[in-house]
Write a protein that holds these residues in place. Sequence first.
Motif, PDB file in Angstrom:
ATOM      1  N   ALA A  58       0.978 -11.152 -12.759  1.00 44.54           N
ATOM      2  CA  ALA A  58       0.264 -12.466 -11.987  1.00 44.54           C
ATOM      3  C   ALA A  58      -0.124 -12.240 -10.620  1.00 44.54           C
ATOM      4  O   ALA A  58      -1.302 -12.306 -10.236  1.00 44.54           O
ATOM      5  CB  ALA A  58       1.165 -13.745 -12.218  1.00 44.54           C
ATOM      6  N   SER A  59       0.727 -11.629 -10.020  1.00 41.09           N
ATOM      7  CA  SER A  59       0.594 -11.384  -8.592  1.00 41.09           C
ATOM      8  C   SER A  59      -0.561 -10.202  -8.512  1.00 41.09           C
ATOM      9  O   SER A  59      -1.414 -10.197  -7.455  1.00 41.09           O
ATOM     10  CB  SER A  59       1.887 -10.747  -7.939  1.00 41.09           C
ATOM     11  N   PHE A  60      -0.555  -9.145  -9.241  1.00 37.09           N
ATOM     12  CA  PHE A  60      -1.476  -8.037  -9.079  1.00 37.09           C
ATOM     13  C   PHE A  60      -2.886  -8.680  -9.475  1.00 37.09           C
ATOM     14  O   PHE A  60      -3.877  -8.144  -8.829  1.00 37.09           O
ATOM     15  CB  PHE A  60      -0.979  -6.894  -9.981  1.00 37.09           C
ATOM     16  N   LYS A  61      -2.896  -9.527 -10.385  1.00 40.96           N
ATOM     17  CA  LYS A  61      -4.191 -10.083 -10.885  1.00 40.96           C
ATOM     18  C   LYS A  61      -4.761 -10.950  -9.569  1.00 40.96           C
ATOM     19  O   LYS A  61      -6.080 -11.109  -9.007  1.00 40.96           O
ATOM     20  CB  LYS A  61      -4.005 -11.080 -11.933  1.00 40.96           C
ATOM     21  N   GLU A  62      -3.815 -11.716  -9.028  1.00 38.81           N
ATOM     22  CA  GLU A  62      -4.082 -12.626  -7.688  1.00 38.81           C
ATOM     23  C   GLU A  62      -4.816 -11.666  -6.627  1.00 38.81           C
ATOM     24  O   GLU A  62      -5.647 -12.088  -6.114  1.00 38.81           O
ATOM     25  CB  GLU A  62      -2.946 -13.162  -7.144  1.00 38.81           C
ATOM     26  N   THR A  63      -4.265 -10.551  -6.280  1.00 45.66           N
ATOM     27  CA  THR A  63      -4.745  -9.473  -5.394  1.00 45.66           C
ATOM     28  C   THR A  63      -5.836  -8.604  -5.795  1.00 45.66           C
ATOM     29  O   THR A  63      -6.219  -7.864  -5.259  1.00 45.66           O
ATOM     30  CB  THR A  63      -3.622  -8.952  -4.816  1.00 45.66           C
ATOM     31  N   ARG A  64      -6.289  -8.658  -7.137  1.00 46.88           N
ATOM     32  CA  ARG A  64      -7.117  -7.818  -7.892  1.00 46.88           C
ATOM     33  C   ARG A  64      -6.646  -6.385  -7.584  1.00 46.88           C
ATOM     34  O   ARG A  64      -7.555  -5.581  -7.362  1.00 46.88           O
ATOM     35  CB  ARG A  64      -8.633  -8.247  -7.168  1.00 46.88           C
ATOM     36  N   ASN A  65      -5.374  -6.027  -7.624  1.00 48.94           N
ATOM     37  CA  ASN A  65      -4.893  -4.622  -7.650  1.00 48.94           C
ATOM     38  C   ASN A  65      -4.723  -4.032  -9.077  1.00 48.94           C
ATOM     39  O   ASN A  65      -3.921  -4.559  -9.852  1.00 48.94           O
ATOM     40  CB  ASN A  65      -3.463  -4.766  -6.936  1.00 48.94           C
ATOM     41  N   LEU A  66      -5.867  -3.363  -9.242  1.00 45.63           N
ATOM     42  CA  LEU A  66      -5.934  -2.794 -10.750  1.00 45.63           C
ATOM     43  C   LEU A  66      -5.164  -1.788 -11.066  1.00 45.63           C
ATOM     44  O   LEU A  66      -4.516  -1.754 -12.250  1.00 45.63           O
ATOM     45  CB  LEU A  66      -7.578  -2.022 -10.756  1.00 45.63           C
ATOM     46  N   THR A  67      -4.691  -1.092  -9.903  1.00 46.06           N
ATOM     47  CA  THR A  67      -3.633   0.046 -10.163  1.00 46.06           C
ATOM     48  C   THR A  67      -2.218  -0.597 -10.726  1.00 46.06           C
ATOM     49  O   THR A  67      -1.562   0.070 -11.604  1.00 46.06           O
ATOM     50  CB  THR A  67      -3.297   0.786  -8.888  1.00 46.06           C
ATOM     51  N   GLY A  68      -1.918  -1.703  -9.958  1.00 48.78           N
ATOM     52  CA  GLY A  68      -0.793  -2.433 -10.330  1.00 48.78           C
ATOM     53  C   GLY A  68      -0.733  -2.874 -11.662  1.00 48.78           C
ATOM     54  O   GLY A  68       0.285  -2.698 -12.358  1.00 48.78           O
ATOM     55  N   GLN A  69      -2.081  -3.598 -11.866  1.00 50.28           N
ATOM     56  CA  GLN A  69      -1.903  -3.996 -13.362  1.00 50.28           C
ATOM     57  C   GLN A  69      -1.844  -2.979 -14.405  1.00 50.28           C
ATOM     58  O   GLN A  69      -1.371  -3.287 -15.425  1.00 50.28           O
ATOM     59  CB  GLN A  69      -3.653  -4.845 -13.498  1.00 50.28           C
ATOM     60  N   ALA A  70      -2.558  -1.689 -14.363  1.00 51.04           N
ATOM     61  CA  ALA A  70      -2.431  -0.732 -15.306  1.00 51.04           C
ATOM     62  C   ALA A  70      -1.064  -0.421 -15.420  1.00 51.04           C
ATOM     63  O   ALA A  70      -0.492  -0.219 -16.659  1.00 51.04           O
ATOM     64  CB  ALA A  70      -3.345   0.368 -14.707  1.00 51.04           C
ATOM     65  N   LYS A  71      -0.367  -0.341 -14.354  1.00 53.08           N
ATOM     66  CA  LYS A  71       1.114   0.003 -14.416  1.00 53.08           C
ATOM     67  C   LYS A  71       1.879  -0.851 -15.278  1.00 53.08           C
ATOM     68  O   LYS A  71       2.857  -0.508 -15.982  1.00 53.08           O
ATOM     69  CB  LYS A  71       1.704   0.342 -12.968  1.00 53.08           C
ATOM     70  N   VAL A  72       1.819  -2.116 -15.005  1.00 50.55           N
ATOM     71  CA  VAL A  72       2.560  -3.231 -15.826  1.00 50.55           C
ATOM     72  C   VAL A  72       2.163  -3.225 -17.002  1.00 50.55           C
ATOM     73  O   VAL A  72       2.803  -3.330 -18.164  1.00 50.55           O
ATOM     74  CB  VAL A  72       2.178  -4.376 -15.033  1.00 50.55           C
ATOM     75  N   TYR A  73       0.865  -3.172 -17.424  1.00 52.14           N
ATOM     76  CA  TYR A  73       0.465  -3.065 -18.604  1.00 52.14           C
ATOM     77  C   TYR A  73       1.060  -1.921 -19.536  1.00 52.14           C
ATOM     78  O   TYR A  73       1.593  -2.105 -20.498  1.00 52.14           O
ATOM     79  CB  TYR A  73      -0.893  -2.807 -18.960  1.00 52.14           C
ATOM     80  N   ASN A  74       1.331  -0.986 -18.812  1.00 51.23           N
ATOM     81  CA  ASN A  74       2.047   0.225 -19.495  1.00 51.23           C
ATOM     82  C   ASN A  74       3.657   0.044 -19.770  1.00 51.23           C
ATOM     83  O   ASN A  74       4.076   0.116 -20.858  1.00 51.23           O
ATOM     84  CB  ASN A  74       1.979   1.429 -18.486  1.00 51.23           C
ATOM     85  N   ASN A  75       4.104  -0.802 -18.747  1.00 50.62           N
ATOM     86  CA  ASN A  75       5.552  -1.058 -18.619  1.00 50.62           C
ATOM     87  C   ASN A  75       5.638  -2.203 -19.921  1.00 50.62           C
ATOM     88  O   ASN A  75       6.606  -2.083 -20.643  1.00 50.62           O
ATOM     89  CB  ASN A  75       5.980  -1.596 -17.343  1.00 50.62           C
ATOM     90  N   ILE A  76       5.063  -3.259 -19.991  1.00 47.40           N
ATOM     91  CA  ILE A  76       5.149  -4.091 -21.177  1.00 47.40           C
ATOM     92  C   ILE A  76       4.943  -3.373 -22.619  1.00 47.40           C
ATOM     93  O   ILE A  76       5.457  -3.580 -23.393  1.00 47.40           O
ATOM     94  CB  ILE A  76       3.805  -5.179 -21.077  1.00 47.40           C
ATOM     95  N   GLY A  77       3.952  -2.504 -22.577  1.00 47.70           N
ATOM     96  CA  GLY A  77       3.806  -1.783 -23.732  1.00 47.70           C
ATOM     97  C   GLY A  77       5.012  -0.825 -24.150  1.00 47.70           C
ATOM     98  O   GLY A  77       5.414  -0.848 -25.256  1.00 47.70           O
ATOM     99  N   ASN A  78       5.702  -0.424 -23.177  1.00 51.17           N
ATOM    100  CA  ASN A  78       7.052   0.118 -23.506  1.00 51.17           C
ATOM    101  C   ASN A  78       8.069  -0.619 -23.976  1.00 51.17           C
ATOM    102  O   ASN A  78       8.802  -0.560 -24.930  1.00 51.17           O
ATOM    103  CB  ASN A  78       7.618   0.815 -22.205  1.00 51.17           C
ATOM    104  N   LEU A  79       8.017  -1.808 -23.540  1.00 52.00           N
ATOM    105  CA  LEU A  79       9.149  -2.933 -24.273  1.00 52.00           C
ATOM    106  C   LEU A  79       8.613  -3.139 -25.710  1.00 52.00           C
ATOM    107  O   LEU A  79       9.489  -3.229 -26.522  1.00 52.00           O
ATOM    108  CB  LEU A  79       8.847  -4.399 -23.541  1.00 52.00           C
ATOM    109  N   TYR A  80       7.173  -3.327 -25.818  1.00 51.94           N
ATOM    110  CA  TYR A  80       6.965  -3.572 -27.262  1.00 51.94           C
ATOM    111  C   TYR A  80       7.032  -2.516 -28.435  1.00 51.94           C
ATOM    112  O   TYR A  80       7.066  -2.731 -29.582  1.00 51.94           O
ATOM    113  CB  TYR A  80       5.531  -3.949 -27.442  1.00 51.94           C
TER     114      TYR A  80
END
Length: 447
Positions: A58-80
């Motif tokens: 949510a915070s990375f989307k707020e600051t439009r930080n695409l690098t951060g978003q990519a990393k988090v999506y990867n982390n969530i994928g690891n959980l699933y």
Amino acid sequence: MRLTDPEKSLVFGRTALRLSKKTNYINGSAESHRILGIGYYYLGKNDRAISNYLTALASFKETRNLTGQAKVYNNIGNLYKEVNYEKALEYFQKALTIATKLDAPDIVAGHYLNIGIINYRTKDYELALKHTKKSYEIFLKLDNPTGVTLALQNTGVIYNKLNQHKKAEKILLEAYARAKEANLNSTIASINLTLVAIYMKFKNYSKADQYLKEGTRYAIIGKDTKLQSDYLKRAYELERKRKDYKQALLYLQKLYTQDSLELQTTISKKFGLFEEQSKFQAREKESAIKLEKAKTNRVVFTASIAISILAVLIIIILFLNVQKKAKTNHQLKILNEEISVQKENLDTVNQNLEKIIDERTRDLQIKNRKLSEYSSHLSHQIRGPVATMKGLMILEQENLIEDEEFIKEIGKCVNEVDDRIININDVLHNLSESGLIPRVVDKETKS
């Protein structure tokens, strides 16, 4: 630190979060939550991990930080990837799309590695090799030792599954050496687990035992309960291969005890994961509702000022305001309907989980009853052949039996013991059998 001491990851993550909040550094706070999520993931606390990941996103989307978003999506994928391959692949693809757009090779390599894992678990081994190779080449070019080690490990695991054991051994030993050099405890434990399986296939039981003991130690150091359970299973298989049935039975009993606990933990993790994500989505929808209400209030306030200044525009402003309210109410209705659907889905998931637990409990009751039968049955089934062997030994000592006849009779007794042990073992592993039934031997043996 995530591969050597995940608890220290949490310490650094909390410190970073405190400093980021103090300086009002939004991207720093987001990255701190991401690091906390990683720490909790490696400690098996998936509900706390997803909570931190979603806050970071949510915070990375707020600051439009695409690098951060990519990393988090990867982390969530690891959980699933432990509970839902389709969902995991969805998040990995999101991350890969962003990382490719940003031209960030280190992130791209990590995503290829994870997608390869999903391919492996869905038994698409050729595609798994293709993605893992891509990951290895990028990590090698970037001189990323941890990434290279993980890519080598995954490649070795895939070749082992393809029954190319010699090739798998060579690659895994290289990964093992690199992991040792970097003190990657969890990685060493994972590599050793596959090496134990390979050396068991080679019938090199001493080497298998060596890597099993070391891997178990590293799994305990890394506090990885799943790996510890996997090592118990591997130890049971090794003792069966070595025909130490007593020791194998001890490992089997431990496995049955852990089996129920592991199932409950997995179900809990899965439920916690979906529950936390649903809560987060509900909070996002509530925030959207508040924003819509605030927007509507601002429109009303502006309209009030406009009325006092230009009476002529009152009708037009009121008309626009009514239209906007109608649109907002429609959106609120849709949002409320979505929340109701999600609640129904959660109730369905809960009911399914209860059914799974009931079925598993029945299976465990059957297994426990068969283990009880095994103890009493073993003594009755083995006592007869053993008594016969003792009698033959006495005849041999008193020279009352020919050597050839002695060897023949002893062979029959050994075959009978072996048949009965195999029969008992077969029944123990077959839940459809109601009890332990003596194995039928051939007529020559009976005579």
